[in-house]
Design a protein around this motif. Structure first.
Motif, PDB file in Angstrom:
ATOM      1  N   UNK A 141      28.675 -87.835-102.826  1.00  0.00           N
ATOM      2  CA  UNK A 141      28.358 -87.172-104.087  1.00  0.00           C
ATOM      3  C   UNK A 141      29.551 -86.388-104.605  1.00  0.00           C
ATOM      4  N   UNK A 142      29.826 -86.543-105.883  1.00  0.00           N
ATOM      5  CA  UNK A 142      30.876 -85.763-106.523  1.00  0.00           C
ATOM      6  C   UNK A 142      30.879 -85.992-108.017  1.00  0.00           C
ATOM      7  N   UNK A 143      31.055 -84.929-108.784  1.00  0.00           N
ATOM      8  CA  UNK A 143      31.149 -85.032-110.239  1.00  0.00           C
ATOM      9  C   UNK A 143      32.569 -84.727-110.685  1.00  0.00           C
ATOM     10  N   UNK A 144      32.869 -85.179-111.907  1.00  0.00           N
ATOM     11  CA  UNK A 144      34.178 -84.957-112.501  1.00  0.00           C
ATOM     12  C   UNK A 144      35.263 -85.504-111.560  1.00  0.00           C
ATOM     13  N   UNK A 145      36.313 -84.760-111.292  1.00  0.00           N
ATOM     14  CA  UNK A 145      37.382 -85.271-110.437  1.00  0.00           C
ATOM     15  C   UNK A 145      36.894 -85.542-109.018  1.00  0.00           C
ATOM     16  N   UNK A 146      35.887 -84.817-108.600  1.00  0.00           N
ATOM     17  CA  UNK A 146      35.360 -84.996-107.244  1.00  0.00           C
ATOM     18  C   UNK A 146      34.788 -86.397-107.022  1.00  0.00           C
ATOM     19  N   UNK A 147      34.348 -87.039-108.101  1.00  0.00           N
ATOM     20  CA  UNK A 147      33.777 -88.371-107.932  1.00  0.00           C
ATOM     21  C   UNK A 147      34.821 -89.369-107.419  1.00  0.00           C
ATOM     22  N   UNK A 148      36.059 -89.201-107.835  1.00  0.00           N
ATOM     23  CA  UNK A 148      37.097 -90.124-107.380  1.00  0.00           C
ATOM     24  C   UNK A 148      37.308 -90.009-105.873  1.00  0.00           C
ATOM     25  N   UNK A 149      37.172 -88.798-105.323  1.00  0.00           N
ATOM     26  CA  UNK A 149      37.324 -88.618-103.876  1.00  0.00           C
ATOM     27  C   UNK A 149      36.121 -89.213-103.136  1.00  0.00           C
ATOM     28  N   UNK A 150      34.937 -89.007-103.702  1.00  0.00           N
ATOM     29  CA  UNK A 150      33.727 -89.572-103.103  1.00  0.00           C
ATOM     30  C   UNK A 150      33.810 -91.091-103.076  1.00  0.00           C
ATOM     31  N   UNK A 151      34.270 -91.684-104.194  1.00  0.00           N
ATOM     32  CA  UNK A 151      34.371 -93.137-104.273  1.00  0.00           C
ATOM     33  C   UNK A 151      35.435 -93.667-103.313  1.00  0.00           C
ATOM     34  N   UNK A 152      36.530 -92.942-103.173  1.00  0.00           N
ATOM     35  CA  UNK A 152      37.604 -93.379-102.272  1.00  0.00           C
ATOM     36  C   UNK A 152      37.124 -93.426-100.825  1.00  0.00           C
ATOM     37  N   UNK A 153      36.495 -92.342-100.366  1.00  0.00           N
ATOM     38  CA  UNK A 153      36.046 -92.309 -98.973  1.00  0.00           C
ATOM     39  C   UNK A 153      34.954 -93.337 -98.735  1.00  0.00           C
ATOM     40  N   UNK A 154      34.050 -93.496 -99.699  1.00  0.00           N
ATOM     41  CA  UNK A 154      32.997 -94.500 -99.550  1.00  0.00           C
ATOM     42  C   UNK A 154      33.601 -95.903 -99.478  1.00  0.00           C
ATOM     43  N   UNK A 187      24.945 -86.935 -96.008  1.00  0.00           N
ATOM     44  CA  UNK A 187      25.376 -86.758 -97.394  1.00  0.00           C
ATOM     45  C   UNK A 187      26.726 -86.058 -97.389  1.00  0.00           C
ATOM     46  N   UNK A 188      27.744 -86.725 -97.911  1.00  0.00           N
ATOM     47  CA  UNK A 188      29.084 -86.140 -98.005  1.00  0.00           C
ATOM     48  C   UNK A 188      29.292 -85.665 -99.436  1.00  0.00           C
ATOM     49  N   UNK A 189      29.450 -84.366 -99.609  1.00  0.00           N
ATOM     50  CA  UNK A 189      29.549 -83.755-100.937  1.00  0.00           C
ATOM     51  C   UNK A 189      30.969 -83.275-101.182  1.00  0.00           C
ATOM     52  N   UNK A 190      31.553 -83.680-102.288  1.00  0.00           N
ATOM     53  CA  UNK A 190      32.846 -83.168-102.723  1.00  0.00           C
ATOM     54  C   UNK A 190      32.592 -82.183-103.855  1.00  0.00           C
TER      55      UNK A 190
END
Length: 294
Positions: A141-154, A187-190
């Protein structure tokens, strides 16, 4: 006001507790000190105000909110903590190069990595890797810039973990996933800079439901959303944009350890993915001349 022999965490905890209540100018000052608390010990009030870009009055109001009679008392406390060897007070700001130089950014990245690793227990990272391997599903889970980190790790972990997903999907809301997260999930939250409040609320709900929550945030964060693990990444940079080098290193390490922890089952899944790539012809080999083999 805090005695000078208190643990270093007590000084920083006061800032974290007050962050949400501070006006924007003092929040900026608080974030700077949380990233580099040693600066308080090294500079006068005027020098610190100049570094952060705030007024002397803002510095005075800030330290009084922390319970100190004045700046000098706060600085003596910080000096005591630095003399006691607290690593949090030993991280310098990048110096010796213009703020917009490559060397300054490289130095900031180096300092952020060192400060981040000092604050994270490697055994906790190993436990997170094991938890993700054993989980029914792993959500990111991550919104705004955090979503890119969530997508990368996933993306890294999807090669060895059978059920992974970034939340929310396009056009979806988090509520649509609230009933799907189970007690044996991870659940991994950024939630780094300016993360929406709904992220913490969702993480809190997942934790209360029994899911194991990994909360990745910055040192100045005041909330942990009831997470089982909280990982704080330093992101200070010479310019106006945060440096995410330390965060990406953390993601790389987690992905690597999870791949190892996945063992034979993970290798079998990875082999299956590679076989599917070959069968579908989606990934073309590139010849030495740079052309793709068709």
């Amino acid at each position: 006001m805090p005695p000078t022999d208190e643990p270093s965490a007590s000084f920083l905890a006061r800032i974290r507790e007050l962050m949400d209540q501070l006006p924007p100018t003092e929040q900026r000052l608080g974030r700077f000190i949380l990233d580099f608390p040693g600066e308080l010990a090294s500079y006068s009030a005027s020098e610190l105000a100049g570094l952060v870009g705030v007024s002397n009055a803002s510095v005075t109001r800030f330290v009084r909110r922390l319970g100190y009679a004045g700046y000098e008392e706060a600085r003596r406390h910080a000096r005591d903590q630095r003399s006691a060897g607290s690593p949090l007070y030993l991280t310098p700001r990048p110096a010796g190069a213009p703020a917009d130089s490559l060397a300054a950014h490289a130095q900031a990245a180096h300092d952020n990595i060192a400060a981040t690793l000092r604050g994270i227990d490697e055994a906790a990272l190993e436990a997170i890797a094991q938890a993700m391997v054993q989980a029914r599903a792993v959500w990111f889970l991550g919104y705004r810039n955090n979503r890119s980190f969530a997508a990368y790790l996933r993306w890294q972990l999807a090669q060895v973990l059978p059920r992974t997903q970034v939340l929310p999907g396009p056009g979806e809301t988090l509520a649509e996933y609230a009933v799907d997260i189970a007690a044996d999930d991870v659940l991994v939250v950024f939630a780094l800079r300016r993360s929406p409040a709904v992220v913490s609320a969702f993480a809190q709900r997942a934790a209360q439901g029994g899911a194991r929550v990994v909360f990745v945030t910055e040192p100045s964060a005041t909330a942990s959303a009831g997470a089982h693990w909280v990982l704080r990444c330093h992101t200070a940079a010479p310019g106006v944009l945060d440096s995410h080098v330390a965060l990406m290193l953390l993601c790389e390490w987690l992905a690597t350890r999870t791949l190892v922890a996945a063992g034979a089952a993970g290798r079998q899944r990875l082999a299956g993915v590679e076989a599917a790539h070959e069968a579908l012809g989606q990934l073309r080999a590139v010849r030495g001349d740079g052309a793709a083999d068709l």
